[in-house]
Scaffold this active site. Structure first.
Site, PDB file in Angstrom:
ATOM      1  N   LYS A 232       8.204  -2.593 -13.942  1.00  0.00           N
ATOM      2  CA  LYS A 232       8.904  -3.770 -14.444  1.00  0.00           C
ATOM      3  C   LYS A 232      10.165  -3.379 -15.217  1.00  0.00           C
ATOM      4  CE  LYS A 232       5.018  -6.888 -14.170  1.00  0.00           C
ATOM      5  NZ  LYS A 232       4.106  -7.833 -14.831  1.00  0.00           N
ATOM      6  N   ARG A 275      -3.149  -1.981 -13.716  1.00  0.00           N
ATOM      7  CA  ARG A 275      -2.599  -2.425 -12.439  1.00  0.00           C
ATOM      8  C   ARG A 275      -1.333  -1.613 -12.148  1.00  0.00           C
ATOM      9  NH1 ARG A 275       1.087  -6.410 -10.631  1.00  0.00           N
ATOM     10  NH2 ARG A 275       0.409  -7.563  -8.754  1.00  0.00           N
TER      11      ARG A 275
END
Length: 297
Positions: A232, A275
């Protein structure tokens, strides 16, 4: 305080399976979308998706998170029929080729997609909108499967405008708590709930730093936690703000090392599920953490 605190003693059940969350688990990301921010288009098609799933299982993933709709900022909404066509054949094929032992999570907010995926063999509902769409919470209660409730404000198209906090960890905790109570009132069993702090959703750089540094405070909610920060933008911002200019990342895949470090930091603060796009790298780090945690401190 030791860096190797044992994980909280949680477990989740789905169908006839139980996942022990007192030990770390890696959730491998399988995007079957053309427009995801990191790997959009790479695993479109059933054969490519199954092959990547098999690779992630071999590398150490115990959960595969399948997504048919991008939730990156300003992403377009996907029609139900399109999302069904992307997701359901992949679930069928993974069950056929990889067996029943691997846990399959579906990254969707659409109750129709979740119902069809469940019928095809999915185990977990991972919803960035925390079951807020009409009928979602009621369906989760009926299916009686684990649900991941993520913190977000607004929608992907509006969330960046809502990133305003006086106390980000306190407000995330309060807003997650309110949502947990709402889904329980709709019939969802508390033992089925996993929380997700929502990195990358309605939070800016400063909020991410504060949230990651105080993540352990979310243990007060007394629920298992999933941590998802893989590739991200925040990770690239960390590198950009550092003095190591040569390490600045321009491509999402180049953020895997710092994302793995963040995953271990989350593990140290009580996250049971990490994750990630890069399962192999994360597994190596988790193996070291797990072995060191067995030694006295």
């Amino acid at each position: 305080m030791s860096l190797f605190q044992p994980l909280p003693s949680y477990k989740i059940t789905s169908r006839d399976k139980t996942l022990n969350l007192s030990q770390p688990h890696i959730m491998g990301i399988l995007n079957v979308t053309p427009d995801s921010f990191s790997d959009g288009g790479q695993f479109n098609g059933v054969d490519k998706a199954v092959a990547h799933c098999q690779q992630m299982i071999e590398e150490g993933a115990t959960i595969i998170d399948i997504g048919g709709e991008s939730t990156r900022p300003h992403a377009d909404t996907v029609a139900t029929t399109e999302e069904l066509q992307r997701v359901v054949p992949v679930v069928h094929a993974i069950r056929q080729h990889c067996g029943d032992s691997i846990w399959l999570s579906i990254d969707t907010s659409n109750p129709k997609v979740m119902q069809a995926a469940f019928d095809a063999g999915a185990d977990i509902w991972n919803d960035v909108r925390a079951l807020k769409r009409t009928g979602a919470a009621e369906l989760a209660a009926t299916l009686d499967i684990p649900v991941m409730l993520m913190h977000m404000r607004g929608e992907p198209t509006t969330m960046n405008n809502l990133a305003q906090y006086d106390d980000v960890i306190g407000e995330v905790s309060t807003e997650l708590t309110a949502r947990i109570h709402e889904v329980i009132s709709s019939g969802v069993n508390k033992d089925k709930i996993i929380i997700d702090p929502g990195f990358g959703f309605a939070k800016n750089y400063e909020h991410h730093c504060a949230l990651l540094s105080q993540l352990s405070k979310l243990q007060a909610l007394q629920l298992p936690m999933m941590f998802g920060i893989s590739r991200k933008r925040f990770l690239a911002e960390v590198l950009t703000n550092s003095s190591a200019q040569a390490m600045q990342s321009t491509q999402a895949i180049e953020r895997d090392a710092i994302g793995t470090a963040a995953g271990i930091f989350a593990l140290q603060q009580g996250a049971s599920i990490i994750r990630t796009h890069n399962v192999g790298m994360m597994q190596q780090a988790v193996a070291l953490w797990s072995q060191l945690s067995e030694y006295p401190h």
